[in-house]
Enzyme design. Sequence first.
Site, mmCIF file in Angstrom:
data_model
loop_
_atom_site.group_PDB
_atom_site.id
_atom_site.type_symbol
_atom_site.label_atom_id
_atom_site.label_comp_id
_atom_site.label_asym_id
_atom_site.label_seq_id
_atom_site.Cartn_x
_atom_site.Cartn_y
_atom_site.Cartn_z
ATOM 1 N N ASN A 7 0.880 -1.168 0.000
ATOM 2 C CA ASN A 7 0.000 0.000 0.000
ATOM 3 C C ASN A 7 0.924 1.226 0.000
ATOM 4 O O ASN A 7 1.359 1.687 1.039
ATOM 5 C CB ASN A 7 -0.870 -0.075 1.265
ATOM 6 N N ARG A 97 -2.466 -1.701 -3.608
ATOM 7 C CA ARG A 97 -3.472 -0.645 -3.661
ATOM 8 C C ARG A 97 -3.030 0.315 -4.766
ATOM 9 O O ARG A 97 -1.900 0.798 -4.758
ATOM 10 C CB ARG A 97 -3.520 0.096 -2.334
ATOM 11 N N HIS A 185 -10.973 6.473 -1.470
ATOM 12 C CA HIS A 185 -11.183 5.700 -0.231
ATOM 13 C C HIS A 185 -12.105 4.498 -0.490
ATOM 14 O O HIS A 185 -12.711 3.972 0.441
ATOM 15 C CB HIS A 185 -11.850 6.544 0.887
ATOM 16 N N ARG A 246 -6.741 19.679 3.810
ATOM 17 C CA ARG A 246 -7.432 19.986 2.548
ATOM 18 C C ARG A 246 -8.722 20.743 2.819
ATOM 19 O O ARG A 246 -9.423 20.450 3.796
ATOM 20 C CB ARG A 246 -7.755 18.697 1.796
ATOM 21 N N GLU A 388 -8.037 -1.611 5.377
ATOM 22 C CA GLU A 388 -7.829 -1.567 3.924
ATOM 23 C C GLU A 388 -6.889 -2.679 3.464
ATOM 24 O O GLU A 388 -7.105 -3.277 2.418
ATOM 25 C CB GLU A 388 -7.240 -0.207 3.534
#
Length: 402
Positions: A7, A97, A185, A246, A388
């Site tokens: 990942n 990923r 996501h 962000r 994940e």
Amino acid sequence: MKILVLNAGSSSHKCCLYTIDGILPEPPPTPLWEAELDWHDQNNAALIVKTKQDNKLTEELSSLSRSEALLYLLGTLWQGATPVLQGLKEIDVVSHRVVHGGHDYQSSVVVTAEVKDAISTLIPLAPAHNPANLEGIVLMEQLLGNIPQVAVFDTAFHSHIPDVSTTYPGPYDWIEQGIRRYGFHGISHQYCAQRAAQLLNLELADLRLIICHLGNGASLAAVKKGQCIDTTMGFTPLDGLMMGTRSGSVDPGILIHLMHQGYSADRLDHLLNQESGLKGISGISHDLRDVEIAISQGHKQAKLARDLYLHRLKSCLGAMLMSLGGADVIVFTAGIGEHSAGVRAEICDALAFLGVKIDPTKNDCAPVDQDIAAAESTIRVLVIHTQEDWMIAKESWNCLMT
Ligand code: ADP
């Protein structure tokens, strides 16, 4: 089957080794080995490794390129303080990923030359991630030759969102240029949707879920009949909710205004991605914990930052509720979702008009996967630790075995 999960992010690499024998275990098993590399700068990184047997290693890596550091990290699989294999040859499959799969990749695939070309072509849409993902794939090819590698796309779970939600109401040409909502996501949202159904012992196909992935990056997904039908991130991971650094959605007219004042694209990029959100408004930190400490000391900007974070989250939740036509389950996950009982309580209070009620004792508990709703709540409220890496491993099992 031994599955190595890679990942790769813009400033970190997380890797895990799972072994799956016979059938897919549920709940997710503990990985045999997990390692994380965090880059301080171009050439220096912190390495942390731990194994299921509780062997640990912490090391500072200096003057190594990204590939050299990744090679060093992989070496800890069979040598030093954390060995779990005799050598790399024991690995059966590598699962990656990949952040951006564009519109063409709607599910996980075995990596071929064509898949690598597609990941490369999509670099302009994910400049911080797709190059690192490709680098990992090429490195593993060099190390392991022809063993299967699987690409698991963060955009794939969103690929069934209806056009009405993926289309931006700009000129029609944008659609042909690929300017549309992709959503991100996806691996976490998909994992949480499946895990929620499992925890509630219900069929995912029968549920309307809103997944709140609230980490440094944050997004919501509206899931109906097992498919994502709306989400808050868009063409890039900058859209939607207010995040750690962000901005989330802002009036695009602000950008035009600033460009007229001479701001370059790079400066706007930096401002909106690195200097906004909780950090930008509080002037303190991107981390909600630091912001909350400042609030307790009477810091006004910090209070505005947290209020704004919650306000934007409520607005976006309202949008997801309308897209779904109601909800059966709300899931909180990732750093803030899993650990901030305060944020969960305030969001659920705001949903009281729909009959949402949480059990305060359960909400205050240490984070474990559980339903924190009161018995009489009209919507179940789950806290789920997103996994994940397990989802990425599971996808490669599904890809190769079914
Ligand atoms: P990433 O998106 O980088 O994977 P995480 O999902 O780990 O990040 O989320 C990290 C964020 O979670 C931190 O920046 C912080 O804002 C938040 N967080 C973690 N623990 C807590 C806590 N106990 N209370 C409030 N916020 C927390």
